[in-house]
Design an enzyme around this catalytic site. Structure first.
Site, PDB file in Angstrom:
ATOM      1  N   LYS A  80       6.650   1.546   6.785  1.00 43.94           N
ATOM      2  CA  LYS A  80       6.357   1.690   5.353  1.00 43.94           C
ATOM      3  C   LYS A  80       5.852   3.104   5.080  1.00 43.94           C
ATOM      4  CE  LYS A  80       3.583  -0.779   1.801  1.00 43.94           C
ATOM      5  NZ  LYS A  80       2.643  -1.899   1.597  1.00 43.94           N
ATOM      6  N   SER A 155       3.797  -5.101  -1.954  1.00 43.48           N
ATOM      7  CA  SER A 155       4.298  -3.745  -2.047  1.00 43.48           C
ATOM      8  C   SER A 155       5.177  -3.316  -0.868  1.00 43.48           C
ATOM      9  CB  SER A 155       3.125  -2.770  -2.156  1.00 43.48           C
ATOM     10  OG  SER A 155       2.299  -2.839  -1.027  1.00 43.48           O
ATOM     11  N   SER A 179       0.736  -7.974   0.443  1.00 43.91           N
ATOM     12  CA  SER A 179       1.899  -7.080   0.426  1.00 43.91           C
ATOM     13  C   SER A 179       2.855  -7.185   1.600  1.00 43.91           C
ATOM     14  CB  SER A 179       1.438  -5.634   0.306  1.00 43.91           C
ATOM     15  OG  SER A 179       1.239  -5.336  -1.044  1.00 43.91           O
TER      16      SER A 179
HETATM   17  N1  GLN Z   1      -0.048  -7.179  -5.040  1.00 45.15           N
HETATM   18  C1  GLN Z   1      -1.401  -6.866  -4.666  1.00 45.15           C
HETATM   19  C2  GLN Z   1      -1.893  -5.682  -5.454  1.00 45.15           C
HETATM   20  O1  GLN Z   1      -1.142  -5.172  -6.234  1.00 45.15           O
HETATM   21  C3  GLN Z   1      -1.495  -6.633  -3.205  1.00 45.15           C
HETATM   22  C4  GLN Z   1      -1.012  -5.297  -2.801  1.00 45.15           C
HETATM   23  C5  GLN Z   1      -1.110  -5.075  -1.329  1.00 45.15           C
HETATM   24  O2  GLN Z   1      -1.341  -6.003  -0.558  1.00 45.15           O
HETATM   25  N2  GLN Z   1      -1.014  -3.806  -0.954  1.00 45.15           N
HETATM   26  O3  GLN Z   1      -3.022  -5.281  -5.318  1.00 45.15           O
END
Ligand code: GLN
Length: 483
Positions: A80, A155, A179
């Site tokens: 990532k 994400s 994410s």
């Molecule tokens: N969707 C969650 C957020 O927007 C988690 C994001 C993540 O785990 N990086 O904070």
């Protein structure tokens, strides 16, 4: 031939390499071709073909020379793009880091490279990991390989789409509030968020430091375990990392899978859960019960406060962590003569709309007069949520529930409604607040789209998660989808 090679799992590829049927360079080329063919998914931000082929060539040479090779020797992986690799751009999908090239490598990546892995590129994400759909990327949205009109989740959506689409066999993601697990669920693959502290965060760009963990996305549970085994352990660069207590041999846990006591949290099956998702998860639970496991309904009473607490604490931490992107030290700089203008313009032009929203919310909940009301109160809720889990883990070994309330939603569907977007994390944030390991494993499909089942365990019970996930993988085998 090319497609077939890409469809192998890590374990299968390792056998092919061992038998000399293919070379690491063949494997790498096949994947680079597949990535080029499927560019329209937008799963990658950077591809470094030359560097990857060089690494594959080295793996082949070492094998030919009879040298000791690592667990992942010659196997293609992706990372990532919020995880640093020395000399390769790391953008975090943000304009503010557009030209940033880190001078060091994240420990998790260092461990992969040490095990012989071939890193083919860096995957797309929501800017700085903030989002649940991969639409908040400076480089454009990622598409779900099961349905190109839908999001792969976020994400780590680029990592999940790349793995599900056979562009790469395994990928690292990061999970702050879901994410890794949510995109794994949306794309029909396996995603592990390890226990907080199990994997070093050194080299992972900080979003919310008390939650962030590097996780693993793969197409099989065995592959997930293999990559986790390589990246976990104590690192002197991250004070919160712990000595690996992951056992070398978890066959004991595998054997005990049949005797595990499984808790079903009633709060995860209520309002908001799409009936077709609930049905397939419940069917899987019935199958587990038929195999003789003790299944017990349990309660995690503070679940309803988890999303609110998460978005207060995570954004507070984000507002502090992202203060370092000031236009002076990294990436985009908008120089307009005065220092204060340089900060303001670099940040205004460098950050996207969702990141700005988080910084504003986080700054607000930490500001004088509001801190008690929001931040401190959210921390007390966090303690309650940790207590909920501690209570239930005295009577059950693992928890099983849906990973997400719906299957992959349409691109654009929630983009203008941040609250609806935040609510898609409702089942993943509680384990993040408590620092617990959690894994999403495909358990079937609903209306042709993948459904993930989440397994949550006590701290450092990763081997237990793998063992139950292997069972679910077997049970759900006949319902699995390919792309
Ligand atoms: N969707 C969650 C957020 O927007 C988690 C994001 C993540 O785990 N990086 O904070």
């Amino acid at each position: 031939m090319i497609m077939d090679l890409c469809r192998e799992n890590l374990a299968g590829m390792r056998d092919l390499l061992k038998d000399g049927e293919v070379s690491a360079v063949d494997l790498c080329r096949a994947h680079l071709n597949r990535i080029a063919e499927r560019k329209s998914l937008n799963a990658f931000i950077t591809i470094d073909g030359e560097r990857a082929i060089d690494a594959a060539r080295t793996a082949d040479k070492r094998k030919q020379a009879g040298e000791e090779t690592g667990l992942l020797a010659g196997l293609p992986l992706a990372v990532k793009d919020n995880i640093c690799i020395d000399g390769q751009p790391t953008t975090c999908a943000s304009k503010i880091l557009d030209k940033f090239i880190p001078p060091y490598t994240a420990t998790a990546v260092f461990n992969l490279l040490n095990a012989g892995a071939v890193i083919v590129g860096k995957t797309n994400l929501d800017e700085f990991g903030m989002g649940s759909s991969d639409e908040h990327s400076h480089f454009g949205p990622v598409k779900n390989p099961h349905d190109l009109s839908r999001t792969p989740g976020g994400s780590s959506g680029g990592s999940a789409a790349a793995v599900a689409d056979f562009q790469v066999t395994a990928a690292l993601g990061s999970d702050t509030g879901g994410s890794v697990r949510q995109p794994a669920s949306f794309c029909g693959i396996v995603g592990l968020k390890p226990t907080y502290g199990a994997v070093s965060r050194y080299g992972l760009t900080a979003f919310a430091s008390s939650f962030d963990q590097i996780g693993v996305l793969t197409r099989s549970v065995t592959d997930c375990e293999m990559v986790f085994r390589v990246i976990c352990g104590r690192d002197e660069h991250d004070a919160t990392s712990v000595r690996s207590i992951y056992p070398d041999d978890y066959s004991g846990d595998l054997k005990s899978a049949g005797r595990m006591r499984i808790g079903i949290p009633t709060e995860y099956f209520g309002e908001g859960l799409a009936p077709e998702v609930g049905a397939i998860v419940e069917k899987t639970i019935e199958e587990l019960a038929r195999d003789g496991r003790a299944i017990r309904k349990i309660s995690l009473p503070h679940t309803k406060y988890a999303v609110a607490a998460y978005y207060i604490i995570a954004n507070a931490e984000a507002s502090a962590n992202l203060a370092r992107f000031d236009g002076v030290r990294y990436g985009t700089r908008v120089d307009s003569g005065q220092l204060s203008a340089l900060y303001r313009e670099s940040r205004s032009q460098g950050f996207g709309v969702e990141v700005k929203r988080r910084i504003l919310l986080g700054t607000y909940v930490l500001s004088a007069g509001y801190r008690d009301e929001y931040y401190d109160r959210a921390q007390r809720v966090r303690t309650k949520i940790i207590g909920d889990f501690e209570d239930v883990f005295s009577s059950v070994d693992l928890l099983v529930c849906p990973t997400t309330p719906t299957t992959a939603f349409k691109l654009g569907e929630k983009l203008d409604d941040p609250l609806a977007m935040y609510l898609s994390d409702i089942y993943t944030v509680p384990a993040s607040l408590a620092g617990l390991p959690a894994l999403s494993v495909p358990c079937g499909t609903a209306n042709g789209l993948p459904v993930g089942l989440q397994i949550i365990g006590p701290r450092f019970a990763e081997s237990r998660l793998f063992s139950l996930a292997t069972e679910i993988e077997r049970l759900a085998g006949h319902r699995r989808t390919g792309v």
